[in-house]
Structure formats: structure tokens, C-alpha cells
Write a protein that holds these residues in place. Structure first.
Motif, PDB file in Angstrom:
ATOM      1  N   ARG A   1      -5.489  -5.190  -5.405  1.00 49.59           N
ATOM      2  CA  ARG A   1      -5.897  -5.418  -3.908  1.00 49.59           C
ATOM      3  C   ARG A   1      -7.149  -5.592  -3.332  1.00 49.59           C
ATOM      4  O   ARG A   1      -7.577  -6.318  -2.513  1.00 49.59           O
ATOM      5  CB  ARG A   1      -4.988  -4.405  -3.199  1.00 49.59           C
ATOM      6  CG  ARG A   1      -3.744  -5.003  -2.565  1.00 49.59           C
ATOM      7  CD  ARG A   1      -3.127  -4.097  -1.555  1.00 49.59           C
ATOM      8  NE  ARG A   1      -3.407  -2.507  -1.648  1.00 49.59           N
ATOM      9  CZ  ARG A   1      -2.621  -1.789  -2.269  1.00 49.59           C
ATOM     10  NH1 ARG A   1      -1.578  -2.302  -3.167  1.00 49.59           N
ATOM     11  NH2 ARG A   1      -2.698  -0.393  -2.340  1.00 49.59           N
TER      12      ARG A   1
ATOM     13  N   GLU B   1     -12.831 -11.929   1.871  1.00 47.88           N
ATOM     14  CA  GLU B   1     -13.705 -11.586   2.737  1.00 47.88           C
ATOM     15  C   GLU B   1     -15.181 -12.725   2.491  1.00 47.88           C
ATOM     16  O   GLU B   1     -15.980 -12.910   3.344  1.00 47.88           O
ATOM     17  CB  GLU B   1     -14.319 -10.295   2.599  1.00 47.88           C
ATOM     18  CG  GLU B   1     -15.326  -9.867   3.722  1.00 47.88           C
ATOM     19  CD  GLU B   1     -15.717  -8.259   3.427  1.00 47.88           C
ATOM     20  OE1 GLU B   1     -16.932  -7.831   3.372  1.00 47.88           O
ATOM     21  OE2 GLU B   1     -14.733  -7.449   3.326  1.00 47.88           O
TER      22      GLU B   1
ATOM     23  N   GLU C   1      -8.777  -8.597  -4.307  1.00 44.56           N
ATOM     24  CA  GLU C   1      -8.191  -9.844  -3.417  1.00 44.56           C
ATOM     25  C   GLU C   1      -8.759  -9.847  -2.242  1.00 44.56           C
ATOM     26  O   GLU C   1      -9.117 -10.890  -1.491  1.00 44.56           O
ATOM     27  CB  GLU C   1      -6.803  -9.619  -3.313  1.00 44.56           C
ATOM     28  CG  GLU C   1      -6.087  -9.990  -4.612  1.00 44.56           C
ATOM     29  CD  GLU C   1      -4.457  -9.753  -4.390  1.00 44.56           C
ATOM     30  OE1 GLU C   1      -3.934  -9.526  -3.467  1.00 44.56           O
ATOM     31  OE2 GLU C   1      -3.821  -9.839  -5.394  1.00 44.56           O
ATOM     32  N   GLU C   2      -9.045  -8.571  -1.484  1.00 43.32           N
ATOM     33  CA  GLU C   2      -9.674  -8.437  -0.143  1.00 43.32           C
ATOM     34  C   GLU C   2     -11.114  -8.965  -0.485  1.00 43.32           C
ATOM     35  O   GLU C   2     -11.549  -9.628   0.623  1.00 43.32           O
ATOM     36  CB  GLU C   2      -9.565  -7.069   0.279  1.00 43.32           C
ATOM     37  CG  GLU C   2      -8.155  -6.463   0.606  1.00 43.32           C
ATOM     38  CD  GLU C   2      -8.222  -5.110   0.858  1.00 43.32           C
ATOM     39  OE1 GLU C   2      -9.004  -4.490   0.906  1.00 43.32           O
ATOM     40  OE2 GLU C   2      -7.130  -4.771   1.272  1.00 43.32           O
ATOM     41  N   GLU C   3     -11.903  -8.651  -1.433  1.00 42.51           N
ATOM     42  CA  GLU C   3     -13.242  -8.986  -1.508  1.00 42.51           C
ATOM     43  C   GLU C   3     -13.249 -10.336  -1.637  1.00 42.51           C
ATOM     44  O   GLU C   3     -14.107 -10.939  -0.885  1.00 42.51           O
ATOM     45  CB  GLU C   3     -13.827  -8.294  -2.854  1.00 42.51           C
ATOM     46  CG  GLU C   3     -14.268  -6.932  -2.763  1.00 42.51           C
ATOM     47  CD  GLU C   3     -14.588  -6.404  -3.928  1.00 42.51           C
ATOM     48  OE1 GLU C   3     -14.842  -7.167  -5.003  1.00 42.51           O
ATOM     49  OE2 GLU C   3     -14.619  -5.101  -4.189  1.00 42.51           O
TER      50      GLU C   3
ATOM     51  N   GLU D   1       0.801  -1.185  -0.163  1.00 43.05           N
ATOM     52  CA  GLU D   1       0.173   0.165  -0.047  1.00 43.05           C
ATOM     53  C   GLU D   1       0.994   1.304  -0.036  1.00 43.05           C
ATOM     54  O   GLU D   1       0.384   2.244  -0.759  1.00 43.05           O
ATOM     55  CB  GLU D   1      -0.820   0.040   0.969  1.00 43.05           C
ATOM     56  CG  GLU D   1      -1.869  -1.002   1.069  1.00 43.05           C
ATOM     57  CD  GLU D   1      -2.492  -1.053   2.631  1.00 43.05           C
ATOM     58  OE1 GLU D   1      -2.434  -0.087   3.342  1.00 43.05           O
ATOM     59  OE2 GLU D   1      -3.558  -2.020   2.768  1.00 43.05           O
TER      60      GLU D   1
END
Length: 132
Positions: free
Chosen positions: A80, A88, A83-85, A5
């Protein structure tokens, strides 16, 4: 804050983030000194975030790493976020499976409780019939 980040940030945004992080570190140190700090681990996290930002700024100053273009930064942020979705959604799916198991266990407990109530009721009926 992850290093990926930080690497995606332009230098001006990095400077702003450094100021915010240093201010947060100051506030955490103040809370620690007054005994009001609840999460002591956060102090170390913020300290490491400051070090990461300073290291990246130094790398850029020395020419070791380049500042990302706007397109590169946006692509990396989008990737990113996807990927987070996905992570989750996978976590929600695992939670759903666990809830399903718990739900069945709760139903089983209810059935056992109902059966025990029926047994007690039939025992009371037996006692009443013996008394007559």
C-alpha cells in the motif's frame, strides 16, 4: 480509514484504534453541539470508521475472517505504501506539467505587457517629435 488498512491490523491494535476513533467521535459530537465544528463531513467519516472496526471485530469473533499474520500485515502495508508513493509521484508530475503551462502563460503575459510599454514609449516619442 480504508477497510484494507483495518483488515491488516491485529486484534489488539484494532481495539486501540476503536477506542481512539470513539474518542474522536465524542469530541466531534461535542464540537457540533457547541457550534464549533468546522468540517461536518468528518463526523460521518468517523462514524463509518467506528462501524467498519466493529464489523471486522464481529467477523473475527464469528470466524468469518481471520486475523492476519505479522508477515501478511507487513507485506500488505508495504504494498500500500508503494502504491501511495506511485500515486503521489504521478500527481506531482501532473502538477509539474500544469505549472509549466502556467509558466508559459505568465511569460506570454509579460511579453504582451512589455510590448505595450514599448508602444506607449514610442507614442510619447512621436508626440515629442511633433511638438518640436
Amino acid at each position: 480509514m480504508k477497510i484494507a488498512e483495518i483488515r491488516d491490523m491485529p486484534s489488539d491494535e484494532l481495539a486501540v484504534r476503536l477506542d481512539e476513533t470513539k474518542e474522536e467521535l465524542f469530541n466531534l459530537r461535542f464540537q457540533h453541539a457547541t457550534g464549533q465544528l468546522e468540517n461536518h463531513g468528518r463526523l460521518g467519516q468517523v462514524r463509518r470508521d467506528v462501524a467498519r472496526i466493529l464489523s471486522l471485530q464481529r467477523e473475527r469473533a464469528l470466524g468469518i475472517s481471520d486475523e492476519p499474520t505479522a508477515e501478511q500485515a507487513e507485506e500488505s502495508r508495504r504494498r500500500r505504501a508503494e502504491e501511495e508513493e506511485r500515486a503521489e509521484a504521478a500527481a506531482d508530475e501532473r502538477r509539474g506539467r500544469r505549472r509549466g503551462r502556467r509558466g508559459r502563460a505568465d511569460e506570454d503575459e509579460e511579453e504582451v505587457a512589455e510590448a505595450a510599454d514599448e508602444d506607449e514609449a514610442s507614442d510619447e516619442d512621436d508626440e515629442e517629435s511633433e511638438d518640436e
